[in-house]
Design a protein around this motif. Structure first.
Motif, PDB file in Angstrom:
ATOM      1  N   ILE A  30       0.864  -1.169   0.000  1.00 21.23           N
ATOM      2  CA  ILE A  30       0.000   0.000   0.000  1.00 21.23           C
ATOM      3  C   ILE A  30       0.909   1.230   0.000  1.00 21.23           C
ATOM      4  CG2 ILE A  30      -0.169   0.134   2.528  1.00 21.23           C
ATOM      5  CD1 ILE A  30      -3.160   0.825   2.127  1.00 21.23           C
ATOM      6  N   PHE A  31       0.434   2.301  -0.544  1.00 21.43           N
ATOM      7  CA  PHE A  31       1.225   3.530  -0.612  1.00 21.43           C
ATOM      8  C   PHE A  31       0.588   4.584   0.288  1.00 21.43           C
ATOM      9  CE2 PHE A  31       2.060   1.237  -4.459  1.00 21.43           C
ATOM     10  CZ  PHE A  31       3.390   1.484  -4.756  1.00 21.43           C
ATOM     11  N   LEU A  32       1.419   5.233   1.074  1.00 18.71           N
ATOM     12  CA  LEU A  32       0.968   6.349   1.894  1.00 18.71           C
ATOM     13  C   LEU A  32       1.771   7.578   1.470  1.00 18.71           C
ATOM     14  CD1 LEU A  32      -0.850   7.286   4.221  1.00 18.71           C
ATOM     15  CD2 LEU A  32       1.028   6.769   5.805  1.00 18.71           C
ATOM     16  N   ASN A  33       1.056   8.534   0.848  1.00 21.91           N
ATOM     17  CA  ASN A  33       1.737   9.707   0.258  1.00 21.91           C
ATOM     18  C   ASN A  33       2.887   9.256  -0.641  1.00 21.91           C
ATOM     19  OD1 ASN A  33      -0.066  11.359   1.515  1.00 21.91           O
ATOM     20  ND2 ASN A  33       1.388  12.210   2.991  1.00 21.91           N
ATOM     21  N   ASP A  34       2.567   8.277  -1.490  1.00 19.25           N
ATOM     22  CA  ASP A  34       3.490   7.739  -2.502  1.00 19.25           C
ATOM     23  C   ASP A  34       4.668   6.959  -1.928  1.00 19.25           C
ATOM     24  OD1 ASP A  34       2.037   8.735  -4.697  1.00 19.25           O
ATOM     25  OD2 ASP A  34       2.954  10.719  -4.459  1.00 19.25           O
ATOM     26  N   VAL A  35       4.651   6.710  -0.652  1.00 25.75           N
ATOM     27  CA  VAL A  35       5.695   5.875  -0.040  1.00 25.75           C
ATOM     28  C   VAL A  35       5.165   4.444   0.060  1.00 25.75           C
ATOM     29  CG1 VAL A  35       7.123   5.442   1.992  1.00 25.75           C
ATOM     30  CG2 VAL A  35       6.634   7.803   1.271  1.00 25.75           C
ATOM     31  N   GLU A  36       5.825   3.523  -0.617  1.00 27.16           N
ATOM     32  CA  GLU A  36       5.370   2.128  -0.603  1.00 27.16           C
ATOM     33  C   GLU A  36       5.700   1.486   0.733  1.00 27.16           C
ATOM     34  OE1 GLU A  36       6.423  -2.098  -2.822  1.00 27.16           O
ATOM     35  OE2 GLU A  36       6.619  -0.226  -3.968  1.00 27.16           O
ATOM     36  N   MET A  37       4.752   0.740   1.261  1.00 24.76           N
ATOM     37  CA  MET A  37       4.980   0.032   2.522  1.00 24.76           C
ATOM     38  C   MET A  37       4.116  -1.218   2.568  1.00 24.76           C
ATOM     39  SD  MET A  37       3.021   2.593   5.229  1.00 24.76           S
ATOM     40  CE  MET A  37       4.144   3.937   4.879  1.00 24.76           C
ATOM     41  N   THR A  38       4.468  -2.101   3.484  1.00 29.05           N
ATOM     42  CA  THR A  38       3.657  -3.306   3.668  1.00 29.05           C
ATOM     43  C   THR A  38       2.368  -2.935   4.404  1.00 29.05           C
ATOM     44  OG1 THR A  38       4.640  -3.841   5.812  1.00 29.05           O
ATOM     45  CG2 THR A  38       5.740  -4.709   3.837  1.00 29.05           C
ATOM     46  N   LEU A  39       1.413  -3.816   4.337  1.00 28.97           N
ATOM     47  CA  LEU A  39       0.160  -3.592   5.068  1.00 28.97           C
ATOM     48  C   LEU A  39       0.436  -3.487   6.566  1.00 28.97           C
ATOM     49  CD1 LEU A  39      -2.255  -6.113   3.263  1.00 28.97           C
ATOM     50  CD2 LEU A  39      -1.882  -3.687   2.761  1.00 28.97           C
ATOM     51  N   ALA A  40       1.349  -4.322   7.047  1.00 28.62           N
ATOM     52  CA  ALA A  40       1.670  -4.316   8.487  1.00 28.62           C
ATOM     53  C   ALA A  40       2.266  -2.974   8.899  1.00 28.62           C
ATOM     54  CB  ALA A  40       2.629  -5.449   8.817  1.00 28.62           C
ATOM     55  N   ASP A  41       3.178  -2.436   8.077  1.00 29.06           N
ATOM     56  CA  ASP A  41       3.798  -1.147   8.409  1.00 29.06           C
ATOM     57  C   ASP A  41       2.767  -0.027   8.381  1.00 29.06           C
ATOM     58  OD1 ASP A  41       6.252  -2.278   8.782  1.00 29.06           O
ATOM     59  OD2 ASP A  41       6.989  -1.833   6.757  1.00 29.06           O
ATOM     60  N   PHE A  42       1.861  -0.069   7.419  1.00 26.61           N
ATOM     61  CA  PHE A  42       0.802   0.933   7.331  1.00 26.61           C
ATOM     62  C   PHE A  42      -0.065   0.889   8.594  1.00 26.61           C
ATOM     63  CE2 PHE A  42      -3.418   2.427   6.329  1.00 26.61           C
ATOM     64  CZ  PHE A  42      -3.220   3.528   5.497  1.00 26.61           C
ATOM     65  N   ARG A  43      -0.446  -0.302   8.989  1.00 28.57           N
ATOM     66  CA  ARG A  43      -1.292  -0.450  10.180  1.00 28.57           C
ATOM     67  C   ARG A  43      -0.580   0.037  11.427  1.00 28.57           C
ATOM     68  NH1 ARG A  43      -2.795  -6.663   8.498  1.00 28.57           N
ATOM     69  NH2 ARG A  43      -4.203  -6.175   6.775  1.00 28.57           N
ATOM     70  N   THR A  44       0.697  -0.283  11.539  1.00 27.08           N
ATOM     71  CA  THR A  44       1.467   0.168  12.703  1.00 27.08           C
ATOM     72  C   THR A  44       1.557   1.689  12.733  1.00 27.08           C
ATOM     73  OG1 THR A  44       2.795  -1.856  12.689  1.00 27.08           O
ATOM     74  CG2 THR A  44       3.714   0.029  13.853  1.00 27.08           C
ATOM     75  N   ASN A  45       1.793   2.268  11.575  1.00 27.01           N
ATOM     76  CA  ASN A  45       1.884   3.732  11.458  1.00 27.01           C
ATOM     77  C   ASN A  45       0.589   4.395  11.889  1.00 27.01           C
ATOM     78  OD1 ASN A  45       2.183   6.404  10.516  1.00 27.01           O
ATOM     79  ND2 ASN A  45       3.573   5.742   8.884  1.00 27.01           N
ATOM     80  N   LEU A  46      -0.533   3.912  11.347  1.00 27.02           N
ATOM     81  CA  LEU A  46      -1.840   4.511  11.655  1.00 27.02           C
ATOM     82  C   LEU A  46      -2.292   4.201  13.084  1.00 27.02           C
ATOM     83  CD1 LEU A  46      -3.738   6.214   9.737  1.00 27.02           C
ATOM     84  CD2 LEU A  46      -1.775   5.125   8.655  1.00 27.02           C
ATOM     85  N   ALA A  47      -1.875   3.055  13.633  1.00 26.75           N
ATOM     86  CA  ALA A  47      -2.232   2.718  15.012  1.00 26.75           C
ATOM     87  C   ALA A  47      -1.656   3.752  15.973  1.00 26.75           C
ATOM     88  CB  ALA A  47      -1.721   1.330  15.373  1.00 26.75           C
ATOM     89  N   ASP A  48      -0.446   4.182  15.675  1.00 29.37           N
ATOM     90  CA  ASP A  48       0.200   5.208  16.502  1.00 29.37           C
ATOM     91  C   ASP A  48      -0.450   6.567  16.293  1.00 29.37           C
ATOM     92  OD1 ASP A  48       1.947   6.463  18.207  1.00 29.37           O
ATOM     93  OD2 ASP A  48       3.551   6.606  16.732  1.00 29.37           O
ATOM     94  N   LYS A  49      -0.679   6.921  15.038  1.00 31.58           N
ATOM     95  CA  LYS A  49      -1.204   8.255  14.721  1.00 31.58           C
ATOM     96  C   LYS A  49      -2.647   8.447  15.207  1.00 31.58           C
ATOM     97  CE  LYS A  49       1.490   9.729  10.648  1.00 31.58           C
ATOM     98  NZ  LYS A  49       2.634   8.825  10.789  1.00 31.58           N
ATOM     99  N   ALA A  50      -3.485   7.428  15.009  1.00 27.14           N
ATOM    100  CA  ALA A  50      -4.911   7.589  15.313  1.00 27.14           C
ATOM    101  C   ALA A  50      -5.291   7.109  16.702  1.00 27.14           C
ATOM    102  CB  ALA A  50      -5.742   6.841  14.275  1.00 27.14           C
ATOM    103  N   PHE A  51      -4.530   6.127  17.234  1.00 27.36           N
ATOM    104  CA  PHE A  51      -4.949   5.526  18.502  1.00 27.36           C
ATOM    105  C   PHE A  51      -3.859   5.515  19.566  1.00 27.36           C
ATOM    106  CE2 PHE A  51      -7.577   3.595  15.161  1.00 27.36           C
ATOM    107  CZ  PHE A  51      -8.842   3.939  15.619  1.00 27.36           C
ATOM    108  N   GLY A  52      -2.727   6.125  19.276  1.00 30.84           N
ATOM    109  CA  GLY A  52      -1.684   6.241  20.290  1.00 30.84           C
ATOM    110  C   GLY A  52      -1.055   4.932  20.698  1.00 30.84           C
ATOM    111  N   ILE A  53      -1.080   3.938  19.814  1.00 29.23           N
ATOM    112  CA  ILE A  53      -0.486   2.636  20.141  1.00 29.23           C
ATOM    113  C   ILE A  53       0.921   2.608  19.574  1.00 29.23           C
ATOM    114  CG2 ILE A  53      -0.695   0.129  19.951  1.00 29.23           C
ATOM    115  CD1 ILE A  53      -3.684   0.504  19.551  1.00 29.23           C
TER     116      ILE A  53
END
Length: 586
Positions: A103-126
C-alpha cells in the motif's frame, strides 16, 4: 490508560484511477449522505447494489484491510485512493487490486503491516504493539465493515472472539486495558498449568519418562524403596574388595565342586552296594537238619537210616556252599568299604579345598561384579531422581495452580476497587449513552454498564449497552447508533472524528428514529467538529420527507448529500460498471 497525544482523523475523499468511478468527497464537518435513489419507473430496476456498501469496503481496502480476492479477479488494473486528514495534515493512501500486498501512503510504498502500525500510533496512540489491539480492530469501531457488523451493537467484527472484543471496547471506553490483559494472561497461565498437570499425572508418554514403565505406584512409597535399595548397594560397593585372580579362583572352585559332585555320586553308589551285600550275608537256610527230624517225629513217621544219611549229606553240602558264598560276599564287601573309605577321604580333602576357595570368593569380588554393582546403583539413582523430579513437578504444578487462583482472587478485589475509583468515568459513559438514547425513547432506562467479571475466564469486565425493553431490530439499531456515538464522543484513547454507518443500520427503524439519528448527528458534528457519513435508500428518504419539515429536510438531507447513486444505468453505480462483486470476505 491515560489519553495521549492523539491526532484528529477525518475522511476527505474516496476516488479511483478509472473515469467511470464516482468520486465521493465527504463533508469535512457535519453529515455526509450517500444516497441511493430510484429514478426510473421500471419496477425491475432497483437502487440496491448500486455501491453504497461497496464504498465502505473500498475505504477499508485503502486502510489496509486484508486481501480481497474479488477485487483482484474482477477489478483488474484498478487503483483506489483515500484522502484523509490526521492532525490537519492530509494523507493519501493508494492500493492496487493487482498487488494487494503493498500500500502507498503519500506515494511511499509500505507493507500492510507497516501501514497499520503507522496509523495505530497516529490515530490511537499505540506506539507499542498489543496483541488483538490494532489499527484494523479499532478503526472497525468507527466504520463497521460488513453486513454482520450490524447484527448486534457489540459485533463490529462478527468473527472477533470475546476477549479481543472486550479489549478493543474497553480501550475506547477509557478503561485500563492492563487489567483486561492481566486477567487474560492469568486464565491462559491457569489453563497451561492445568494442562501440564494433567499431562504429568495422566499422559502415558509423560509418565513413562518419569516413572518406570509408566507405573502408577504411590510415588512416596517408591522413593523410600529406592532410597533403601541405593543405601544397601552403596554399602556393598564400599565393602567390595576386588581380587585380581578372582576368575581363576572361581574357575578352580567350580572344577573342585564338579569333582566333589562326582565323588559323592560314587560314594553313594558304593554305600548302596555295601548295604546290599550286608543284607545278603544275613540270609540263612530255610530249615535245619534237627528241625526236619522234629517235623517227621511229630508226624510219627519213622525215617530210615538211609534217608537220615541222605539228609545229613545234603545238609553238609549246603553248608559248604554257604560258607563259600559268605567268604565271597565278605571279600566283595571289604573291597567296597575300602573304596568308600578312599573316596570319603578324597571328599574330605577336596571339601576343605572347596571351602577355602568359596570363603575367598565370598570375601572378594571380580571387577565385572563391581562394575555390575555400580551400574545397578547408577540405574537406581536415576530412577530415584526421576521419581523425585516427578514429585517436585506435581508439587510445583499444584502450588502454581493455587497461586494463580489466588491471583484471580486478588485481581477481583483490585478490580472492585478500580471500578469504584473510576466511577466518574463510568458515569460519563452512561451519561453520554443516556443523553443520546432518551432522544429516541422518553422514560426508558438506558446506559452502559461496566461490571467486574469474577468468573475464572479471560474477561475482566462485563460491558453491556442497555435500553429498557431493548428487543426488536429497531431498538437494536438505536442501541448500535448510541453505542458508536458514545465511543466517538468519549474520545478515549483516540481522536477519530468520524463515524460511517451503512444503510443496514436504519433499514428496520421507524422513520422518526431515523430522523432523530440525523438530528443528533447534525448537532453533534456541528458542536464537536465531527463527521457523520451515512448511506441511505430512497424508501427511507420518502418517509423522512413526511417526517421532517421542509427546512429540516433541506438541512439534514438535501444539503448533506455528497453522492447520488441510482438505477438509471450501470454508469450511475459507484464503479460506473455492472459487476457482481463478492467482496464481503477479507
Amino acid at each position: 490508560m491515560q489519553k495521549g497525544n492523539y491526532t484528529d482523523m477525518k475522511l476527505l475523499k474516496l476516488s479511483a484511477n478509472k473515469e467511470s468511478f464516482h468520486t465521493i468527497s465527504f463533508n469535512k464537518t457535519g453529515v455526509s449522505l450517500i444516497v441511493a435513489k430510484k429514478r426510473t419507473e421500471n419496477e425491475r430496476d432497483t437502487y440496491n447494489s448500486v455501491g453504497k456498501s461497496l464504498s465502505i469496503a473500498l475505504i477499508h481496502f485503502c486502510l489496509a484491510s486484508n486481501k480481497i480476492p474479488a477485487f483482484e479477479e474482477q477489478l483488474a488494473d484498478w487503483e483506489f485512493y483515500l484522502d484523509f486528514e490526521i492532525n490537519g495534515k492530509e494523507y493519501t493512501s493508494k492500493r492496487r487490486t493487482n498487488n494487494q500486498t503493498v500500500i502507498f501512503l503519500n506515494d511511499v510504498e509500505m507493507t500492510l503491516a507497516d501501514f497499520r502500525t503507522n496509523l495505530a500510533d497516529k490515530a490511537f496512540g499505540i506506539a507499542t504493539p498489543v496483541n488483538y489491539l490494532t489499527f484494523r480492530t479499532l478503526i472497525s469501531r468507527f466504520i463497521r465493515p460488513k453486513r454482520s457488523s450490524y447484527d448486534l451493537y457489540s459485533d463490529f467484527i462478527k468473527e472477533e472472539e470475546d476477549y479481543p472484543r472486550l479489549l478493543n471496547n474497553s480501550y475506547l471506553l477509557g478503561l485500563d486495558i492492563r487489567k483486561v490483559i492481566k486477567k487474560c494472561e492469568l486464565k491462559e497461565e491457569f489453563d497451561l498449568v492445568k494442562d501440564i498437570g494433567a499431562k504429568i499425572q495422566k499422559d502415558p508418554v509423560m509418565k513413562s519418562f518419569f516413572l518406570k514403565d509408566g507405573a502408577s505406584e504411590n510415588v512416596e512409597i517408591k522413593i523410600v524403596e529406592l532410597e533403601r535399595k541405593i543405601s544397601r548397594l552403596q554399602a556393598n560397593i564400599d565393602g567390595f574388595v576386588i581380587a585380581e585372580d578372582y576368575n581363576e579362583i572361581k574357575k578352580d572352585a567350580d572344577s573342585i565342586s564338579n569333582y566333589l559332585r562326582d565323588l559323592r555320586n560314587q560314594a553313594a553308589k558304593i554305600r548302596i552296594a555295601v548295604e546290599s551285600l550286608g543284607k545278603s550275608l544275613k540270609v540263612k537256610p530255610d530249615i535245619t537238619h534237627e528241625q526236619l527230624k522234629d517235623f517227621y517225629a511229630q508226624a510219627q513217621i519213622q525215617l530210615s537210616d538211609m534217608v537220615v544219611k541222605k539228609i545229613e549229606d545234603v545238609e553238609a553240602f549246603n553248608a559248604k556252599i554257604l560258607d563259600n558264598r559268605t567268604v565271597g560276599l565278605l571279600r566283595e564287601k571289604r573291597n567296597f568299604e575300602n573304596q568308600l573309605s578312599e573316596i570319603e577321604s578324597k571328599i574330605t580333602h577336596w571339601g576343605h579345598l572347596e571351602d577355602e576357595k568359596l570363603q575367598y570368593l565370598n570375601s572378594h569380588g571380580a571387577l565385572d561384579d563391581y562394575t555390575q554393582l555400580t551400574n545397578l546403583l547408577a540405574e537406581n539413582k536415576m530412577n530415584l531422581l526421576k521419581f523425585q523430579q516427578y514429585k517436585q513437578l506435581v508439587k510445583e504444578y499444584k502450588t502454581r495452580q493455587e497461586e494463580v487462583k489466588k491471583n484471580f482472587a486478588d485481581e477481583n478485589i483490585a478490580t472492585v476497587k478500580y471500578l469504584s475509583d473510576i466511577e466518574p468515568l463510568v458515569k460519563k459513559n452512561i451519561l453520554i449513552f443516556q443523553t443520546l438514547s432518551e432522544q429516541f425513547y422518553e422514560g426508558k432506562s438506558s446506559g452502559i454498564t461496566i461490571e467486574n467479571n469474577e468468573k475464572q475466564n479471560k474477561l475482566r469486565f462485563d460491558i453491556k449497552a442497555k435500553i429498557e425493553d431493548d428487543t426488536g431490530d429497531g431498538v437494536n439499531g438505536v442501541r448500535t447508533f448510541c453505542f458508536d456515538w458514545t465511543l466517538l464522543k468519549g474520545q478515549y484513547n483516540h481522536n477519530v472524528k468520524f463515524i460511517f454507518h451503512d444503510s443496514r443500520l436504519i433499514s428496520e427503524n421507524d422513520p422518526r428514529q431515523v430522523a432523530t439519528m440525523l438530528k443528533i448527528a447534525y448537532h453533534e458534528c456541528q458542536k464537536n467538529d465531527f463527521q457523520y457519513i451515512l448511506s441511505i435508500n430512497q424508501s427511507t428518504l420518502d418517509l423522512l420527507q413526511k417526517e421532517l419539515s421542509e427546512e429540516e429536510y433541506k438541512t439534514l438531507v438535501v444539503d448533506t448529500e455528497v453522492l447520488e447513486l441510482n438505477d438509471i444505468s450501470d454508469e450511475h453505480k459507484l464503479l460506473g460498471i455492472q459487476l457482481d462483486l463478492n467482496y464481503t470476505k477479507e
